[in-house]
Structure formats: C-alpha cells, structure tokens
Design an enzyme around this catalytic site. Structure first.
Site, short mmCIF file in Angstrom:
data_model
loop_
_atom_site.label_atom_id
_atom_site.label_comp_id
_atom_site.label_asym_id
_atom_site.label_seq_id
_atom_site.Cartn_x
_atom_site.Cartn_y
_atom_site.Cartn_z
N ASN A 1 8.58 -9.35 4.14
CA ASN A 1 7.46 -9.31 3.20
C ASN A 1 8.02 -9.68 1.83
OD1 ASN A 1 5.39 -8.65 1.48
ND2 ASN A 1 5.49 -6.44 1.85
N LYS B 1 6.44 -10.12 -0.92
CA LYS B 1 5.67 -9.59 -2.06
C LYS B 1 5.41 -10.72 -3.06
CE LYS B 1 7.56 -5.19 -0.88
NZ LYS B 1 7.89 -3.83 -1.24
N HIS C 1 -0.74 -2.40 3.14
CA HIS C 1 0.59 -2.06 2.62
C HIS C 1 0.42 -0.98 1.55
CE1 HIS C 1 4.32 -2.41 0.37
NE2 HIS C 1 4.84 -2.92 1.48
N GLU D 1 1.56 -0.66 -1.30
CA GLU D 1 1.30 -1.17 -2.66
C GLU D 1 -0.17 -1.54 -2.81
OE1 GLU D 1 4.47 -4.08 -2.63
OE2 GLU D 1 5.89 -2.42 -2.60
N GLU E 1 5.65 2.87 7.20
CA GLU E 1 6.41 2.65 5.97
C GLU E 1 6.27 3.86 5.07
OE1 GLU E 1 7.20 -1.79 5.26
OE2 GLU E 1 5.41 -1.22 4.17
N GLY F 1 11.45 0.09 -1.41
CA GLY F 1 12.03 -0.41 -2.65
C GLY F 1 12.90 0.59 -3.38
N SER G 1 13.34 -0.03 2.71
CA SER G 1 14.77 -0.22 2.43
C SER G 1 15.60 -0.57 3.66
CB SER G 1 15.35 1.01 1.72
OG SER G 1 14.68 1.22 0.48
P1 PGA Z 1 11.69 -2.74 0.95
O1 PGA Z 1 10.11 -3.01 1.16
O2 PGA Z 1 12.39 -3.25 2.19
O3 PGA Z 1 12.05 -3.53 -0.28
O4 PGA Z 1 11.86 -1.28 0.77
C1 PGA Z 1 9.50 -2.79 2.40
C2 PGA Z 1 8.05 -3.14 2.31
O5 PGA Z 1 7.45 -2.92 1.26
O6 PGA Z 1 7.43 -3.65 3.28
#
Ligand code: PGA
Length: 250
Positions: free
Chosen positions: A9, A11, A95, A97, A167, A173, A213
């Site tokens: 992903n 983003k 997601h 976010e 997640e 992140g 992560s």
């Molecule tokens: P990350 O993000 O691997 O940077 O923690 C995962 C995601 O948001 O799908």
C-alpha cells in the site's frame, strides 16, 4: 493450504516517474516468486502507469479506496467500474487512515465492498483496533463489531470473494509490529466470526492478511504463523528491494 498474498500500500507516495522506476527494479526481483499472490496499490494518478509497467508479470494492481456509488455527482471520488477499467484487480477498503482521518464507518465499508464486488474487484477489507481499545481490553469487541458491520453484512457468495486485512492501528507506521502471536490470536478471532456468520468452510478458506510495520526482518516470523495468510505492507513497500525481500520470505 490457503495461498498467501503480499500486498503493498503506497498511500500518498510516488509520482509517475517513481512508479516506473519501482517496477523496473521490482519485477526482476520477484519473477521467480510463485508461492504467493502479489499486489501493489499506488495512488489513483499512478494506476494506469502501474498497470502498464506490471503487464505480463504476476503483479496485480490495486486501488487504495473506492466510492460506494457507481457514478454520480461525488466530487473527488473514483468508482469501482473506473478502477476495473484501468486494470485494477484488487481494492483496499476501510483502511484505518480512511476510517480515522476521513471518518469512514462500517456502513461505508460494507457499501464500498458491495460496489467493488459488483465490478469484479477483490476487496481487501481492513479492520483493527486502536491502542486505547487494546489497552482497555476491547480489541475483541471492536474486531467483532467491525466484522459484523462490514464483511459480516455480505451474502456468503460475496464473502467468499473478499480478503480481510487485520491491521492494528497501533502498529501502522509506528515500527511497532504486533507479535506473531498477537496477530495470530486476532486472526483466529476473525476466522471464528466468519464461521459463526457464514460457515466453517468459508471461514477456513478466508485469507486474512496482517498489516502494521511489516518489514523484511519480521516477515518470516509473521508468516511462520499458519493463521496469517499474507501481509499488507505500507512503508516497506515503497522500496523495490525491501518489498521484494518481503515477497521472497520463503
Ligand atoms: P506500515 O503500513 O507497513 O507502514 O505500518 C501498513 C498499512 O497501513 O497498510
């Protein structure tokens, strides 16, 4: 044995030139990877470039979001038929976010999932608890609520065509991956919800990805858990070498 899926992903990262450069570097590194499905989710503007760059490879392209409407006066939205037309095979839905920053609800997630399915896309439906919810002992409750309000609202046939991504918001992140055991526990809970809502057969066929992560140095430990059917990778999917190292975890 469920076939694993490793999805990246991106983003809101990467220009068209960066997208082309990524695929030139990435494709040769994963050309022998037959053990899993691979997907990359670039921003909308780079979808067409990514589809073109990945043509002839086993890498599928995914949208990061989709409208719950097929068309209409919805400024800034992109529909499922549009994603399918440009060559997407998957789309990420719900997601954290999107849920946190853009206030998406379980109901939005359910509607978007239906729209994606009706255009032949495979939805990757994300759910996960926040740090506060986990600390308060509410992780299970939150996950089952998100399951019931989203994937649980589908018919069995629709449900058989989706992927779920667990997640935990506290791991996204932050560099704080869930331990393989914590992730496996959440995955079993979600699989149990699937069994109760649908059937044991559908629950055991369901592929649940872990996200939060995921890096080249922790992918093996995560994939050692039978409950984890793959990974949804944010930051580490931006670099061709590190994403290839994750894909090539075996
Ligand atoms: P990350 O993000 O691997 O940077 O923690 C995962 C995601 O948001 O799908």
């Amino acid at each position: 044995m469920r076939r694993r899926v490793i999805a990246g992903n991106w983003k809101m990262y990467k220009t068209l030139a960066e997208t082309r450069a990524f695929f030139s570097a990435f494709l040769p590194l994963v050309s022998n990877a037959k053990h899993c499905d691979i997907a990359v989710a670039p921003p909308f503007t780079a979808l067409s470039t990514a589809v073109e760059a990945a043509k002839g490879s086993s890498v599928a392209i995914a949208g990061q979001n989709v409208s719950w409407s097929k068309e209409g006066a919805f400024t800034g939205e992109v529909s499922a038929p549009m994603l399918a037309e440009v060559g997407c095979r998957y789309v990420i839905i719900g997601h954290s976010e999107r849920r946190q920053v853009f206030r998406e609800t379980d109901d939005n997630v359910a509607k978007k999932t239906l729209m994606a399915l009706s255009s032949g896309l495979t939805p990757i439906v994300c759910l996960g608890e926040t740090q506060e919810e986990r600390d308060a002992g509410l992780a299970e409750e939150v996950l089952s609520r998100q399951f019931t309000g989203g994937p649980g609202a589908l018919t069995a046939e629709e449900f058989s065509r989706i992927l779920i991504a667990y997640e935990p918001v506290w791991a996204i992140g932050t560099g704080r991956t869930a331990t393989p055991e914590i992730a496996a526990e959440a995955h079993s809970l979600l699989r149990r919800c699937a069994g109760e809502n649908f059937s044991v057969h559908l629950a055991s066929a369901l592929r649940i990805l872990y996200g939060g992560s995921v890096k080249p140095d922790n992918i093996q430990g995560l994939m050692a858990q039978e409950e984890l059917d793959g990974a949804l990778v944010g930051g580490a999917s931006l670099d061709a070498k590190s994403f290839a190292a994750i894909v090539n975890f075996v």
